[in-house]
Design an enzyme around this catalytic site. Structure first.
Site, mmCIF file in Angstrom:
data_model
loop_
_atom_site.group_PDB
_atom_site.id
_atom_site.type_symbol
_atom_site.label_atom_id
_atom_site.label_comp_id
_atom_site.label_asym_id
_atom_site.label_seq_id
_atom_site.Cartn_x
_atom_site.Cartn_y
_atom_site.Cartn_z
ATOM 1 N N ARG A 1 31.512 -47.636 -34.454
ATOM 2 C CA ARG A 1 30.695 -46.825 -35.369
ATOM 3 C C ARG A 1 30.653 -45.324 -35.047
ATOM 4 O O ARG A 1 30.081 -44.557 -35.813
ATOM 5 C CB ARG A 1 29.250 -47.345 -35.451
ATOM 6 C CG ARG A 1 29.116 -48.691 -36.111
ATOM 7 C CD ARG A 1 27.756 -48.879 -36.735
ATOM 8 N NE ARG A 1 26.665 -48.705 -35.785
ATOM 9 C CZ ARG A 1 25.379 -48.587 -36.148
ATOM 10 N NH1 ARG A 1 25.041 -48.609 -37.422
ATOM 11 N NH2 ARG A 1 24.457 -48.443 -35.219
ATOM 12 N N ASP A 2 31.246 -44.902 -33.944
ATOM 13 C CA ASP A 2 31.241 -43.461 -33.654
ATOM 14 C C ASP A 2 32.528 -43.055 -32.939
ATOM 15 O O ASP A 2 32.505 -42.260 -32.005
ATOM 16 C CB ASP A 2 30.021 -43.085 -32.812
ATOM 17 C CG ASP A 2 29.750 -41.577 -32.818
ATOM 18 O OD1 ASP A 2 30.133 -40.906 -33.804
ATOM 19 O OD2 ASP A 2 29.179 -41.072 -31.839
ATOM 20 N N LEU A 3 33.645 -43.597 -33.399
ATOM 21 C CA LEU A 3 34.928 -43.226 -32.805
ATOM 22 C C LEU A 3 35.281 -41.803 -33.222
ATOM 23 O O LEU A 3 35.248 -41.459 -34.398
ATOM 24 C CB LEU A 3 36.028 -44.182 -33.270
ATOM 25 C CG LEU A 3 37.402 -43.896 -32.666
ATOM 26 C CD1 LEU A 3 37.423 -44.212 -31.178
ATOM 27 C CD2 LEU A 3 38.488 -44.684 -33.395
ATOM 28 N N ASN B 1 35.065 -39.010 -27.899
ATOM 29 C CA ASN B 1 34.697 -40.295 -27.324
ATOM 30 C C ASN B 1 35.917 -41.056 -26.825
ATOM 31 O O ASN B 1 35.889 -42.284 -26.701
ATOM 32 C CB ASN B 1 33.930 -41.149 -28.343
ATOM 33 C CG ASN B 1 32.472 -40.752 -28.426
ATOM 34 O OD1 ASN B 1 31.958 -40.076 -27.542
ATOM 35 N ND2 ASN B 1 31.801 -41.156 -29.494
ATOM 36 N N THR C 1 28.981 -39.404 -36.616
ATOM 37 C CA THR C 1 29.363 -37.997 -36.548
ATOM 38 C C THR C 1 30.023 -37.564 -37.846
ATOM 39 O O THR C 1 30.927 -38.234 -38.342
ATOM 40 C CB THR C 1 30.330 -37.758 -35.365
ATOM 41 O OG1 THR C 1 29.695 -38.200 -34.162
ATOM 42 C CG2 THR C 1 30.656 -36.274 -35.227
#
Length: 245
Positions: free
Chosen positions: A53-55, A59, A94
């Site tokens: 959900r936040d690749l 990260n 993001t």
């Protein structure tokens, strides 16, 4: 002391000649492949199906051998049993990496991670910050820019100029093709990560023609979503040292 390298390829930093040597074509292609295999593990091979959900580029950490490691699972969700997707009333992530169905409706699945992966691929190939396109007067997304070059048969113009001497043009075009397949607007048109890995690894496979991507160019759309971190933490190769515990 464990040495880690954070992948956030800030375009100003990537122009540094020393860092350009580190970020040659072979390295970038291996990073793309490593991230793809990491997502495939999370989606299919892990005991639990995990949606990150936040690749995003910031990260992804590189170890001392420059192997990529997906990090920061603070927003990750586990899907149980035969579940393939879920919905949330609180959209977090993001700006610029969120799939349209997640940003607008809170629907997330492996295909929303695939979308994020596509954006990361295009950033790695171009050395350009996705955020820079959102803030430009044209209000384009990086995927829209890549799509325009694809349609005009000028896809090599997307290439980071630091790659000119080391790049394999056929591999580059294949990676752009895969990246654009991943950011297609309809989630059902996007490939699974197993298909992504196959397409990246194969020199002979005939790749599908990508459809028009989700431009996600309107800042107002993403202003309705919450962000877990700054959207500007994109493309900058920084060497970080983590103290052993």
């Amino acid at each position: 002391m464990i040495a880690n390298f954070m992948l956030s390829m800030e375009i100003e930093t990537i122009q540094d000649r020393t860092l350009c040597v580190l970020l040659n074509w072979e390295l970038r292609f291996n990073i793309i492949m490593g991230i793809a295999r990491g997502l495939l593990y999370l989606h299919r091979d892990s005991r639990l199906k995990i949606i990150h959900r936040d690749l995003k580029t910031s990260n992804v950490l590189l170890d001392e051998e420059m192997n990529p490691k997906i990090s920061d699972f603070g927003l990750a969700r586990i899907l149980g049993g035969q579940q393939t997707e879920a919905n949330t009333q609180r959209v977090v992530g993001t700006y610029g990496y969120m799939a349209p169905e997640y940003a607008m409706d809170g629907d997330f699945s492996t295909k929303s991670d695939v979308f994020s992966f596509g954006v990361v691929v295009l950033e790695i190939l171009s050395g350009k910050r996705n955020a820079a396109f959102y803030k430009s007067d044209q209000n384009f997304s990086l995927s829209a820019y890549a799509w325009r070059l694809w349609k005009e048969e000028k896809v090599l113009d997307l290439m980071d100029r630091a790659l000119c001497e080391t790049c394999d043009a056929n591999e580059f075009v294949r990676c752009v093709n895969v990246g654009l397949l991943c950011v297609q607007e309809n989630q059902w048109d996007r490939p699974t990560m197993s298909n992504v890995v196959f397409m990246l690894e194969s020199d002979t496979a005939s790749l599908p023609t990508p459809k028009k991507p989700a431009f996600a160019a309107s800042r107002s759309l993403f202003n309705t979503a919450s962000s877990s971190s700054k959207a500007d933490s994109y493309v900058d190769l920084t060497n970080t040292l983590e103290q052993g515990r």
